[in-house]
Design an enzyme around this catalytic site. Structure first.
Site, PDB file in Angstrom:
ATOM      1  N   THR A 141      21.281  29.496 -47.313  1.00 17.88           N
ATOM      2  CA  THR A 141      20.112  29.199 -48.137  1.00 17.88           C
ATOM      3  C   THR A 141      20.088  30.173 -49.299  1.00 17.88           C
ATOM      4  O   THR A 141      20.661  31.251 -49.201  1.00 17.88           O
ATOM      5  CB  THR A 141      18.812  29.424 -47.313  1.00 17.88           C
ATOM      6  OG1 THR A 141      18.833  28.585 -46.173  1.00 17.88           O
ATOM      7  CG2 THR A 141      17.550  29.130 -48.095  1.00 17.88           C
ATOM      8  N   ARG A 169      19.189  15.687 -40.374  1.00 16.43           N
ATOM      9  CA  ARG A 169      18.613  16.885 -39.747  1.00 16.43           C
ATOM     10  C   ARG A 169      17.743  17.630 -40.780  1.00 16.43           C
ATOM     11  O   ARG A 169      18.065  17.730 -41.944  1.00 16.43           O
ATOM     12  CB  ARG A 169      19.743  17.785 -39.258  1.00 16.43           C
ATOM     13  CG  ARG A 169      19.308  19.153 -38.752  1.00 16.43           C
ATOM     14  CD  ARG A 169      19.440  20.213 -39.838  1.00 16.43           C
ATOM     15  NE  ARG A 169      19.118  21.541 -39.349  1.00 16.43           N
ATOM     16  CZ  ARG A 169      19.115  22.620 -40.116  1.00 16.43           C
ATOM     17  NH1 ARG A 169      19.419  22.521 -41.383  1.00 16.43           N
ATOM     18  NH2 ARG A 169      18.790  23.786 -39.617  1.00 16.43           N
ATOM     19  N   VAL A 170      16.593  18.133 -40.334  1.00 13.33           N
ATOM     20  CA  VAL A 170      15.702  18.876 -41.234  1.00 13.33           C
ATOM     21  C   VAL A 170      15.640  20.333 -40.773  1.00 13.33           C
ATOM     22  O   VAL A 170      15.342  20.610 -39.613  1.00 13.33           O
ATOM     23  CB  VAL A 170      14.282  18.270 -41.226  1.00 13.33           C
ATOM     24  CG1 VAL A 170      13.374  19.047 -42.168  1.00 13.33           C
ATOM     25  CG2 VAL A 170      14.327  16.806 -41.620  1.00 13.33           C
ATOM     26  N   GLY A 171      15.925  21.244 -41.677  1.00 12.13           N
ATOM     27  CA  GLY A 171      15.862  22.677 -41.379  1.00 12.13           C
ATOM     28  C   GLY A 171      14.549  23.284 -41.825  1.00 12.13           C
ATOM     29  O   GLY A 171      13.560  22.588 -42.068  1.00 12.13           O
ATOM     30  N   ASP A 172      14.528  24.589 -41.942  1.00 16.44           N
ATOM     31  CA  ASP A 172      13.284  25.302 -42.258  1.00 16.44           C
ATOM     32  C   ASP A 172      12.912  25.286 -43.733  1.00 16.44           C
ATOM     33  O   ASP A 172      11.731  25.430 -44.079  1.00 16.44           O
ATOM     34  CB  ASP A 172      13.414  26.770 -41.810  1.00 16.44           C
ATOM     35  CG  ASP A 172      14.569  27.471 -42.515  1.00 16.44           C
ATOM     36  OD1 ASP A 172      15.724  27.017 -42.335  1.00 16.44           O
ATOM     37  OD2 ASP A 172      14.331  28.431 -43.254  1.00 16.44           O
ATOM     38  N   GLY A 192      18.687  31.571 -42.634  1.00 17.77           N
ATOM     39  CA  GLY A 192      19.356  31.691 -41.346  1.00 17.77           C
ATOM     40  C   GLY A 192      19.205  30.409 -40.539  1.00 17.77           C
ATOM     41  O   GLY A 192      18.996  29.328 -41.107  1.00 17.77           O
ATOM     42  N   GLY A 194      17.882  27.507 -39.089  1.00 18.75           N
ATOM     43  CA  GLY A 194      16.638  26.818 -39.412  1.00 18.75           C
ATOM     44  C   GLY A 194      15.846  26.386 -38.204  1.00 18.75           C
ATOM     45  O   GLY A 194      14.617  26.285 -38.257  1.00 18.75           O
TER      46      GLY A 194
HETATM   47  N1  GLY Z   1      18.077  27.819 -43.174  1.00 19.62           N
HETATM   48  C1  GLY Z   1      18.613  26.650 -43.687  1.00 19.62           C
HETATM   49  C2  GLY Z   1      18.726  25.572 -42.730  1.00 19.62           C
HETATM   50  O1  GLY Z   1      18.608  25.790 -41.535  1.00 19.62           O
HETATM   51  O2  GLY Z   1      18.920  24.451 -43.133  1.00 19.62           O
END
Ligand code: GLY
Length: 262
Positions: A141, A169-172, A192, A194
């Site tokens: 990121t 997929r959805v991260g943070d 990091g 997510g």
């Molecule tokens: N930190 C970015 C992700 O997990 O997509």
């Protein structure tokens, strides 16, 4: 009036040698802030520098998903309570510009095909994103927090998603409170894994800890990492409050850089 400042990171995981690339983004933001520009413009333009640099897993350098696609997420939040985020956009080298456009809209977030169509109608760049093969240890990121001469804050983040993740997929990064949170006088951004960041609402919790204790920014981040994150899982955070420089802390390598004006 306030003292302008910026902090940026290049992702948890990449070696410290990418610190020089992060400094370029910080310089771009500092010039905007020094000349009286807004925290929002400074955060966006610094984030675009990082998205355009193939050294980082965001924009141009985003890692392939498990099906070979390149899908990007980005977010921006301001201390007056505005928010914009985009999720899993294809053909979008600079998703932060679309997230930023949402600051002026009633809707906060857009995902996938609908996000791309919305951006196309408004003339945002639509071109194939090169992307690259995921590798263990590639940072995941980029993030920038800015404070302008009016004491206004903006926080921008962008990513191609953690390596080895499927399309959809959805991260943070696009999830408020997880990958970022901004209030009056403070902002926090995460990088990091997510999944772990999201399950622990990490950015919001650290901001809340700082705001409701006498802990320093460094202590608050350290508390968040110790309390919620297993050391074997790479996570890092940056933060900036209403005084002083920014602070970055990670349980792994995380290139970051900060600047403060006069
Ligand atoms: N930190 C970015 C992700 O997990 O997509």
């Amino acid at each position: 009036m306030g003292i302008p400042a910026v902090i940026a990171h290049g992702g948890a995981g990449p070696g410290p040698e990418r610190g020089e690339n992060v400094k370029i983004a910080v310089r771009v933001a500092s010039k905007i802030l020094e000349s009286g520009g807004s925290a929002i413009d400074a955060a966006i333009e610094a984030c675009v520098v990082l998205e355009d640099d193939p050294a980082f897993n965001a924009g141009t350098g985003s890692v392939y998903r498990t099906d070979g696609s390149v899908l990007v997420d980005a977010s921006i939040q301001t201390c007056d309570g505005r928010l914009g985020f985009v999720i899993a956009m294809s053909n979008t080298p600079n998703p932060i510009r679309i997230a930023a456009a949402l600051l002026h809209e009633e809707i906060n977030g857009l995902a996938g095909k609908g996000a791309r169509e919305w951006a196309d109608k408004r003339g945002f760049r639509n071109s194939e994103v090169e992307g690259r093969t995921p590798l263990e240890g590639i940072g995941d990121t980029v993030g920038v927090i800015t404070r302008d001469k009016n004491g206004f804050f903006a926080c921008a983040t962008s990513t191609g998603g953690c390596s080895f993740r499927p399309p959809g997929r959805v991260g943070d990064v696009p999830l408020p409170g997880s990958g970022f949170w901004t209030e009056k006088g403070i902002a926090v951004a995460a990088t990091g894994n997510g999944e772990v960041i999201t399950k622990n609402l990490l950015s919001y919790r650290i901001l809340n800890k700082f705001s409701n204790s006498s802990d320093s920014l460094e202590d608050s981040i350290s508390w968040g990492l110790n309390e919620f994150i297993d050391d074997s899982i790479s996570v890092g955070l940056i933060s900036l409050s209403d005084t002083g420089k920014g602070v970055g802390l990670a349980n792994t390598d995380m290139p970051w850089s900060t600047w403060i004006g006069n």
